[in-house]
Design a protein around this motif. Sequence first.
Motif, PDB file in Angstrom:
ATOM      1  N   THR A 253       0.679  -1.101   0.158  1.00  0.00           N
ATOM      2  CA  THR A 253      -0.337   0.301  -0.032  1.00  0.00           C
ATOM      3  C   THR A 253       0.947   1.085   0.105  1.00  0.00           C
ATOM      4  O   THR A 253       0.526   2.404  -0.188  1.00  0.00           O
ATOM      5  N   ARG A 254       1.874   0.671   0.260  1.00  0.00           N
ATOM      6  CA  ARG A 254       2.985   2.182   0.464  1.00  0.00           C
ATOM      7  C   ARG A 254       2.834   3.143   1.385  1.00  0.00           C
ATOM      8  O   ARG A 254       3.833   4.399   1.831  1.00  0.00           O
ATOM      9  N   SER A 310      12.357  13.124  -0.295  1.00  0.00           N
ATOM     10  CA  SER A 310      12.569  14.205  -1.420  1.00  0.00           C
ATOM     11  C   SER A 310      13.435  14.462  -2.954  1.00  0.00           C
ATOM     12  O   SER A 310      13.373  15.040  -3.581  1.00  0.00           O
ATOM     13  N   ASP A 311      14.086  13.280  -3.008  1.00  0.00           N
ATOM     14  CA  ASP A 311      14.729  12.569  -4.121  1.00  0.00           C
ATOM     15  C   ASP A 311      15.013  10.967  -4.265  1.00  0.00           C
ATOM     16  O   ASP A 311      14.952  10.183  -3.805  1.00  0.00           O
ATOM     17  N   VAL A 312      14.594  10.700  -5.804  1.00  0.00           N
ATOM     18  CA  VAL A 312      13.882   8.938  -5.539  1.00  0.00           C
ATOM     19  C   VAL A 312      15.578   8.681  -5.827  1.00  0.00           C
ATOM     20  O   VAL A 312      15.603   7.313  -5.210  1.00  0.00           O
ATOM     21  N   GLY A 313      16.004   9.386  -6.743  1.00  0.00           N
ATOM     22  CA  GLY A 313      17.115   8.920  -6.117  1.00  0.00           C
ATOM     23  C   GLY A 313      17.975   8.120  -5.001  1.00  0.00           C
ATOM     24  O   GLY A 313      19.089   7.406  -4.558  1.00  0.00           O
ATOM     25  N   GLU A 352       6.150   5.551  -7.065  1.00  0.00           N
ATOM     26  CA  GLU A 352       5.180   6.685  -6.755  1.00  0.00           C
ATOM     27  C   GLU A 352       6.238   8.058  -5.840  1.00  0.00           C
ATOM     28  O   GLU A 352       5.323   8.478  -6.104  1.00  0.00           O
ATOM     29  N   ASN A 353       6.910   6.818  -6.019  1.00  0.00           N
ATOM     30  CA  ASN A 353       8.714   8.881  -5.507  1.00  0.00           C
ATOM     31  C   ASN A 353       8.639   9.589  -6.068  1.00  0.00           C
ATOM     32  O   ASN A 353       8.751  11.021  -6.050  1.00  0.00           O
TER      33      ASN A 353
END
Length: 451
Positions: A253-254, A310-313, A352-353
């Motif tokens: 579900t995250r 705040s950053d997907v990486g 989703e991020n």
Amino acid sequence: MRRKAYDDLLAWKNGKTKQALLVTGARQIGKTYLIREFGGGEYDHVAEFNLATDDVTRESFLAARSADDLALRISIAADGPLVPGHTLVFIDEVQECPNVVTYIKTLVDRGEYDYVLSGSLLGVELENVRSYPVGYMSELMMFPMDFEEFCWATGLADQAFAMARDCFERQTPVPDFLHERLSALFHRYLLTGGMPDVVAAFVRDNAVDNVRTLQADIRRFYNRDITQYAPRDRRLVIQEIYRMIPGQLNNPTRRFKVGDIADVQRFSQVQDEFLWLSRANVALPVYNVDEPKGPLRAAEERRLLKLFYSDVGLLTGTYEKRSTLGILDGLGTQSGETSSSHDRMNFGGVYENVVAQELVAHGFAPYYFTGKKVGELDFLIEDADGRIRALEIKSGSRFRSHAALDKALVAPGYGIDEAIVFAETNVERDGKVLYLPVYMVSLLHRTRQLV
């Protein structure tokens, strides 16, 4: 690197009357670099002060007892001449001297110089400033490089995004050659994220080892900031929550399970800790709404949330390197799918991020919805005109299966104006549902204004 925020800085310079500019955002997102570039390109003279590294200047500014006193100290500390009408005064890491913010009203009233203030953790460090200069300070929130800025850094021509934008607006498929190019770049963006130093290393080396090292360094910086700036009695819990984000995003579900935090049973016990991470701009909360209709803020339910980096990486950098192989070719799975290879993993949380990151950077306040009769909608956003869009994010091959979205579109009383599924596909409309390639989330924009 080319950044969209440069245009925001220029708009402030050309449109302000008597306002300083406060540039906020997380550490390592390129605030200092961009302001220096702006100052060098738009002013004859720049006086820069870094209050975190220049101990003498910091102590001098802290000792100022009035705006006139501070103005004198600025003139003494400046390396070059301060020429009225032609000088930018840039005070970096201003959180080290909150009294500068207090006195800025009087300084800008004089109209001699332009003032830009910047720093990290300003959302938590400037809460107790004695007299915030309302009407005398605009604020610009900066974010990591978005996908389009990443494409610029890799050398993609502006015409490529213009063509994709035209396909987005006309809802026609992107030509195969461009679709393949943008998809490949997007998968690389999932690995690198938008931290400028990380992007520069990737563009230079075309490898991920140094990328992952830099990402680990940034996460350590953030943990150090928690140790240094968070309230003493909350630091350990804040650090635990931040470390838990990757694992929480790997559940179906995250949603962040507050009960997984040691000795915590209720959200009210840790509400301030989540708020601290949000105000520090190192995590992005996406709250549940009671029902999917506008205004979304009125339906916000803060006890239920998803929490993203705040950053997907920074997120993908926490996973084992080999487990991210599928990202390059868009071969991840999603909830409910089975993988034919032990190397493939569920990248739903990663996708989703990046969507949450792009939406926030482009002016949206994203929410999600979950209900017993409908199920869960990944994201809900509200346009400036009040239109509600429901977004489903699919990382696997079964992107045409979206039962919750289908139910929500026919549920009486719901106010969904548009339904979009972002997936590893090209542009296509099927009835009420618009399918878009996931990289096109970068084309969703809400009007941003300096506040």
